[in-house]
Write an enzyme that holds these catalytic residues in place. Structure first.
Site, PDB file in Angstrom:
ATOM      1  N   GLU A  80       0.828  -1.204   0.000  1.00  0.00           N
ATOM      2  CA  GLU A  80       0.000   0.000   0.000  1.00  0.00           C
ATOM      3  C   GLU A  80       0.868   1.262   0.000  1.00  0.00           C
ATOM      4  O   GLU A  80       1.732   1.427   0.851  1.00  0.00           O
ATOM      5  CB  GLU A  80      -0.930   0.002   1.217  1.00  0.00           C
ATOM      6  N   CYS A 143      -7.655  -1.660   8.202  1.00  0.00           N
ATOM      7  CA  CYS A 143      -6.266  -1.684   7.721  1.00  0.00           C
ATOM      8  C   CYS A 143      -5.808  -0.273   7.394  1.00  0.00           C
ATOM      9  O   CYS A 143      -4.728   0.162   7.817  1.00  0.00           O
ATOM     10  CB  CYS A 143      -6.139  -2.603   6.506  1.00  0.00           C
ATOM     11  N   HIS A 167      -1.248  -5.759   2.198  1.00  0.00           N
ATOM     12  CA  HIS A 167      -2.434  -6.622   2.226  1.00  0.00           C
ATOM     13  C   HIS A 167      -2.079  -7.996   1.648  1.00  0.00           C
ATOM     14  O   HIS A 167      -1.362  -8.080   0.640  1.00  0.00           O
ATOM     15  CB  HIS A 167      -3.559  -6.004   1.385  1.00  0.00           C
TER      16      HIS A 167
HETATM   17  N1  PCA Z   1      -8.318  -6.706   6.767  1.00  0.00           N
HETATM   18  C1  PCA Z   1      -9.256  -5.610   6.960  1.00  0.00           C
HETATM   19  C2  PCA Z   1      -9.188  -5.294   8.427  1.00  0.00           C
HETATM   20  C3  PCA Z   1      -8.487  -6.431   9.065  1.00  0.00           C
HETATM   21  C4  PCA Z   1      -7.889  -7.200   7.952  1.00  0.00           C
HETATM   22  O1  PCA Z   1      -7.129  -8.158   8.061  1.00  0.00           O
HETATM   23  C5  PCA Z   1      -9.005  -4.424   6.042  1.00  0.00           C
HETATM   24  O2  PCA Z   1      -8.542  -4.635   4.907  1.00  0.00           O
HETATM   25  O3  PCA Z   1      -9.260  -3.295   6.428  1.00  0.00           O
END
Ligand code: PCA
Length: 208
Positions: A80, A143, A167
């Protein structure tokens, strides 16, 4: 020895497992000779998660902070680039709270960029044979919220901590029984990709 804060998330949205927590647990077990790795599994809770992360950052003042989370349906690691000052939850958090169209920090900057070399991280993961790509949005759920919080805390307190959020796809077991299977990635592959990313994050000169 450089210090790394490595975080993942507990399961959410009715799931029983979160790959980010599984990867973090493996790092906690394997450790590192070259790095002090402090791990945390954050709750999917809009009040508790930012608080826990801020406290850990201010206590540890780590050289680097890598945050991991799950993005169901992704086929690659998504590194990200940016965190935005927005909560717009499509589902409630694990405490049942659904924040819609609210800032994370009222009056805070609209966005922060990663303070880690995101393109090098993508290249390093790919060189380790792990699919990875740059992403321009970490979403508007937990996140993105912890990512923004980490960058905001570092900015406010002048911490030189290099921060990045990655992610991860879902695990193969999470797609078992799907009528039309979603993309998934084996834990081992994710682990290799995160290791490669960590090498980039901690090899670069610190406190530059
Ligand atoms: N993914 C979510 C919140 C916790 C996670 O593992 C997200 O992408 O915001």
């Amino acid at each position: 020895m450089p210090t790394l804060l490595l975080t993942g998330f507990e399961p959410f949205g009715g799931a029983s497992i979160n790959p980010s927590a599984e990867v973090v647990r493996r790092f906690a077990i394997d450790g590192s000779d070259a790095l002090e790795i402090v791990t945390a599994i954050l709750p999917v809770d809009a009040l508790a998660a930012p608080r826990l992360l801020s406290e850990s950052l201010l206590d540890l003042r780590p050289d680097a902070c890598m945050m991991l989370g799950q993005a169901d349906g992704y086929a690659a690691l998504a590194v990200e680039r940016v965190a935005v000052n927005l909560c717009d939850f499509t589902i409630p958090d694990n405490a049942g709270v659904q924040r819609i169209d609210e800032p994370i920090v009222p009056g805070g900057p609209a966005a922060y960029f990663a303070t880690a070399p995101v393109s090098d991280i993508v290249q390093a993961a790919r060189a380790a044979d792990v699919p990875a790509e740059l992403s321009l949005s970490a979403g508007a759920y937990l996140c993105n919220m912890v990512y923004y919080t980490a960058l905001h805390v570092c900015s406010l307190h002048n911490l030189a901590t290099r921060c990045v959020f990655i992610h991860l796809p879902s695990l193969p077991a999470q797609a078992n029984g799907d009528h039309r299977p979603r993309p998934t990635m084996a834990l081992e592959t994710m682990y290799s990709g995160v290791r490669a990313a960590l090498r980039v994050l901690t090899e670069i000169p610190l406190n530059a």
